[in-house]
Design an enzyme around this catalytic site. Structure first.
Site, PDB file in Angstrom:
ATOM      1  N   LYS A  39       0.805  -1.199   0.000  1.00  0.00           N
ATOM      2  CA  LYS A  39       0.000   0.000   0.000  1.00  0.00           C
ATOM      3  C   LYS A  39       0.852   1.269   0.000  1.00  0.00           C
ATOM      4  O   LYS A  39       0.397   2.349  -0.344  1.00  0.00           O
ATOM      5  CB  LYS A  39      -0.882   0.015   1.263  1.00  0.00           C
ATOM      6  CG  LYS A  39      -1.913  -1.069   1.341  1.00  0.00           C
ATOM      7  CD  LYS A  39      -2.693  -0.885   2.646  1.00  0.00           C
ATOM      8  CE  LYS A  39      -3.575  -2.061   2.938  1.00  0.00           C
ATOM      9  NZ  LYS A  39      -4.271  -1.867   4.248  1.00  0.00           N
ATOM     10  N   GLY A  40       2.090   1.143   0.463  1.00  0.00           N
ATOM     11  CA  GLY A  40       2.895   2.321   0.800  1.00  0.00           C
ATOM     12  C   GLY A  40       3.085   3.346  -0.290  1.00  0.00           C
ATOM     13  O   GLY A  40       3.238   4.533  -0.011  1.00  0.00           O
ATOM     14  N   ASP A  91      14.740  -0.447   1.123  1.00  0.00           N
ATOM     15  CA  ASP A  91      15.341  -0.717   2.428  1.00  0.00           C
ATOM     16  C   ASP A  91      16.365  -1.841   2.249  1.00  0.00           C
ATOM     17  O   ASP A  91      17.473  -1.612   1.768  1.00  0.00           O
ATOM     18  CB  ASP A  91      14.196  -1.075   3.380  1.00  0.00           C
ATOM     19  CG  ASP A  91      14.598  -1.177   4.833  1.00  0.00           C
ATOM     20  OD1 ASP A  91      15.453  -0.398   5.263  1.00  0.00           O
ATOM     21  OD2 ASP A  91      14.054  -2.042   5.552  1.00  0.00           O
ATOM     22  N   ARG A 142      -0.708   6.726   7.476  1.00  0.00           N
ATOM     23  CA  ARG A 142      -0.583   6.818   6.007  1.00  0.00           C
ATOM     24  C   ARG A 142      -1.076   8.163   5.467  1.00  0.00           C
ATOM     25  O   ARG A 142      -0.637   8.631   4.419  1.00  0.00           O
ATOM     26  CB  ARG A 142      -1.393   5.708   5.322  1.00  0.00           C
ATOM     27  CG  ARG A 142      -0.856   4.306   5.538  1.00  0.00           C
ATOM     28  CD  ARG A 142      -1.528   3.338   4.571  1.00  0.00           C
ATOM     29  NE  ARG A 142      -1.342   1.946   4.941  1.00  0.00           N
ATOM     30  CZ  ARG A 142      -0.275   1.200   4.630  1.00  0.00           C
ATOM     31  NH1 ARG A 142       0.726   1.728   3.956  1.00  0.00           N
ATOM     32  NH2 ARG A 142      -0.203  -0.063   5.000  1.00  0.00           N
ATOM     33  N   ASP A 198       3.049   3.485   6.661  1.00  0.00           N
ATOM     34  CA  ASP A 198       2.336   3.231   7.909  1.00  0.00           C
ATOM     35  C   ASP A 198       3.220   2.662   9.003  1.00  0.00           C
ATOM     36  O   ASP A 198       4.339   2.202   8.775  1.00  0.00           O
ATOM     37  CB  ASP A 198       1.211   2.212   7.656  1.00  0.00           C
ATOM     38  CG  ASP A 198       1.770   0.787   7.497  1.00  0.00           C
ATOM     39  OD1 ASP A 198       2.742   0.626   6.733  1.00  0.00           O
ATOM     40  OD2 ASP A 198       1.255  -0.139   8.147  1.00  0.00           O
ATOM     41  N   PHE A 242      12.725   4.576  11.383  1.00  0.00           N
ATOM     42  CA  PHE A 242      11.426   4.150  10.872  1.00  0.00           C
ATOM     43  C   PHE A 242      10.561   5.358  10.541  1.00  0.00           C
ATOM     44  O   PHE A 242      10.272   6.172  11.403  1.00  0.00           O
ATOM     45  CB  PHE A 242      10.715   3.225  11.864  1.00  0.00           C
ATOM     46  CG  PHE A 242       9.626   2.440  11.205  1.00  0.00           C
ATOM     47  CD1 PHE A 242       9.921   1.271  10.516  1.00  0.00           C
ATOM     48  CD2 PHE A 242       8.311   2.891  11.232  1.00  0.00           C
ATOM     49  CE1 PHE A 242       8.913   0.553   9.868  1.00  0.00           C
ATOM     50  CE2 PHE A 242       7.291   2.174  10.595  1.00  0.00           C
ATOM     51  CZ  PHE A 242       7.607   1.010   9.908  1.00  0.00           C
ATOM     52  N   LYS A 266      17.161   3.948   1.906  1.00  0.00           N
ATOM     53  CA  LYS A 266      17.998   3.809   3.116  1.00  0.00           C
ATOM     54  C   LYS A 266      19.183   2.934   2.731  1.00  0.00           C
ATOM     55  O   LYS A 266      19.163   1.713   2.986  1.00  0.00           O
ATOM     56  CB  LYS A 266      17.223   3.102   4.225  1.00  0.00           C
ATOM     57  CG  LYS A 266      16.055   3.863   4.806  1.00  0.00           C
ATOM     58  CD  LYS A 266      15.540   3.059   6.005  1.00  0.00           C
ATOM     59  CE  LYS A 266      14.125   3.335   6.350  1.00  0.00           C
ATOM     60  NZ  LYS A 266      13.554   2.337   7.265  1.00  0.00           N
ATOM     61  N   ASP A 324       7.621   2.971  -2.126  1.00  0.00           N
ATOM     62  CA  ASP A 324       7.809   4.027  -1.133  1.00  0.00           C
ATOM     63  C   ASP A 324       9.257   4.074  -0.635  1.00  0.00           C
ATOM     64  O   ASP A 324       9.897   5.112  -0.671  1.00  0.00           O
ATOM     65  CB  ASP A 324       6.814   3.859   0.040  1.00  0.00           C
ATOM     66  CG  ASP A 324       6.810   2.451   0.650  1.00  0.00           C
ATOM     67  OD1 ASP A 324       7.592   1.584   0.201  1.00  0.00           O
ATOM     68  OD2 ASP A 324       6.027   2.213   1.591  1.00  0.00           O
TER      69      ASP A 324
HETATM   70  P1  5GP Z   1      12.776  -4.007   1.546  1.00  0.00           P
HETATM   71  O1  5GP Z   1      12.150  -5.185   0.877  1.00  0.00           O
HETATM   72  O2  5GP Z   1      13.592  -3.127   0.634  1.00  0.00           O
HETATM   73  O3  5GP Z   1      13.510  -4.375   2.798  1.00  0.00           O
HETATM   74  O4  5GP Z   1      11.603  -3.170   2.143  1.00  0.00           O
HETATM   75  C1  5GP Z   1      10.862  -2.361   1.449  1.00  0.00           C
HETATM   76  C2  5GP Z   1       9.522  -2.226   2.137  1.00  0.00           C
HETATM   77  O5  5GP Z   1       9.607  -2.259   3.584  1.00  0.00           O
HETATM   78  C3  5GP Z   1       8.967  -0.876   1.801  1.00  0.00           C
HETATM   79  O6  5GP Z   1       8.183  -0.961   0.643  1.00  0.00           O
HETATM   80  C4  5GP Z   1       8.142  -0.561   3.012  1.00  0.00           C
HETATM   81  O7  5GP Z   1       6.852  -1.102   2.835  1.00  0.00           O
HETATM   82  C5  5GP Z   1       8.791  -1.276   4.156  1.00  0.00           C
HETATM   83  N1  5GP Z   1       9.620  -0.358   4.947  1.00  0.00           N
HETATM   84  C6  5GP Z   1      10.960  -0.315   5.014  1.00  0.00           C
HETATM   85  N2  5GP Z   1      11.378   0.672   5.813  1.00  0.00           N
HETATM   86  C7  5GP Z   1      10.261   1.277   6.260  1.00  0.00           C
HETATM   87  C8  5GP Z   1      10.039   2.412   7.115  1.00  0.00           C
HETATM   88  O8  5GP Z   1      10.932   3.084   7.638  1.00  0.00           O
HETATM   89  N3  5GP Z   1       8.740   2.752   7.324  1.00  0.00           N
HETATM   90  C9  5GP Z   1       7.690   2.088   6.768  1.00  0.00           C
HETATM   91  N4  5GP Z   1       6.469   2.512   7.039  1.00  0.00           N
HETATM   92  N5  5GP Z   1       7.869   1.017   5.957  1.00  0.00           N
HETATM   93  C10 5GP Z   1       9.147   0.627   5.705  1.00  0.00           C
HETATM   94 MG    MG Z   2       6.115  -1.543   0.776  1.00  0.00          MG
END
Ligand code: 5GP
Ligand code: MG
Length: 176
Positions: free
Chosen positions: A41-42, A104, A166, A160, A153, A132, A101
């Site tokens: 959803k982000g 990470d 959100r 969210d 975070f 990040k 969004d």
């Molecule tokens: P990855 O697969 O790159 O580790 O994570 C990406 C997803 O993790 C993002 O699309 C998001 O949904 C969630 N995520 C990672 N860091 C954050 C954060 O600081 N805040 C929020 N709300 N979601 C995060």
């Molecule tokens: Mg996401």
């Protein structure tokens, strides 16, 4: 004690200005009618803002969404991606701009880009609102990044914490 409210990391004006710049960066690389795929959803707010900024530059995207959730942090095993919803636009031979969004660990972007390539996407571009880089475990970069941020975070602007925040028009940092 109630949890502390998020503190502003990036305000509405900073976000709006960066969205304009991202559209300027992306528009010359896009065909007139690319498929823009937002990750739910982000990325729903980011997608809404970016397609309207692209529209002002003459791009007429088809818009679609994929709903995936990663459970890397707390719940199940790291890097497991759950697919809740597939998109509906045919992607074979199309140019796709994938939006998320936050980049990470990189797991989500890697899994989804691999899957889109398997679907026969002819040209794939990726854009994320936040990056990040210090948290990366999969070597992947986005073609266009809104802001690089340190580890922490964040919520708001579509993102969210337990489905809350959100709706916030800014990007805020939650205290650990
Ligand atoms: P990855 O697969 O790159 O580790 O994570 C990406 C997803 O993790 C993002 O699309 C998001 O949904 C969630 N995520 C990672 N860091 C954050 C954060 O600081 N805040 C929020 N709300 N979601 C995060
Ligand atoms: Mg996401």
């Amino acid at each position: 004690m109630p949890p502390s409210p998020p503190t502003v990391l990036l305000n509405q004006r900073q976000i709006a200005q960066r969205i304009e710049e991202m559209a300027q960066e992306l528009a010359p690389q896009l065909t007139e009618e690319p498929v823009v795929v937002g990750l739910l959803k982000g990325a729903f707010v980011f997608t809404a803002d970016l397609v309207r900024a692209l529209s002002a530059l003459g791009v007429k995207p088809l818009v679609d969404f994929l709903w995936v959730a990663s459970y890397g942090q707390a719940t199940t095993s790291p890097g497991v991606l759950q697919w809740h919803m597939e998109g509906h636009q045919p992607l074979q031979g199309r140019q796709v701009l994938l939006l998320d969004d936050i980049l990470d660990s990189g797991n989500t972007l890697k899994r989804v880009t691999d899957s889109l390539k398997e679907k026969g996407v002819s040209h794939l571009l990726t854009a994320v609102m936040l990056d990040k880089p210090s948290r990366r475990s999969v070597p992947i970069q986005a073609d266009c990044v809104g802001f690089c941020i340190p580890d922490g975070f964040v919520v708001g602007y579509g993102m969210d914490h337990g489905e809350r925040h959100r709706q916030l028009p800014f990007i805020g940092l939650l205290e650990p």
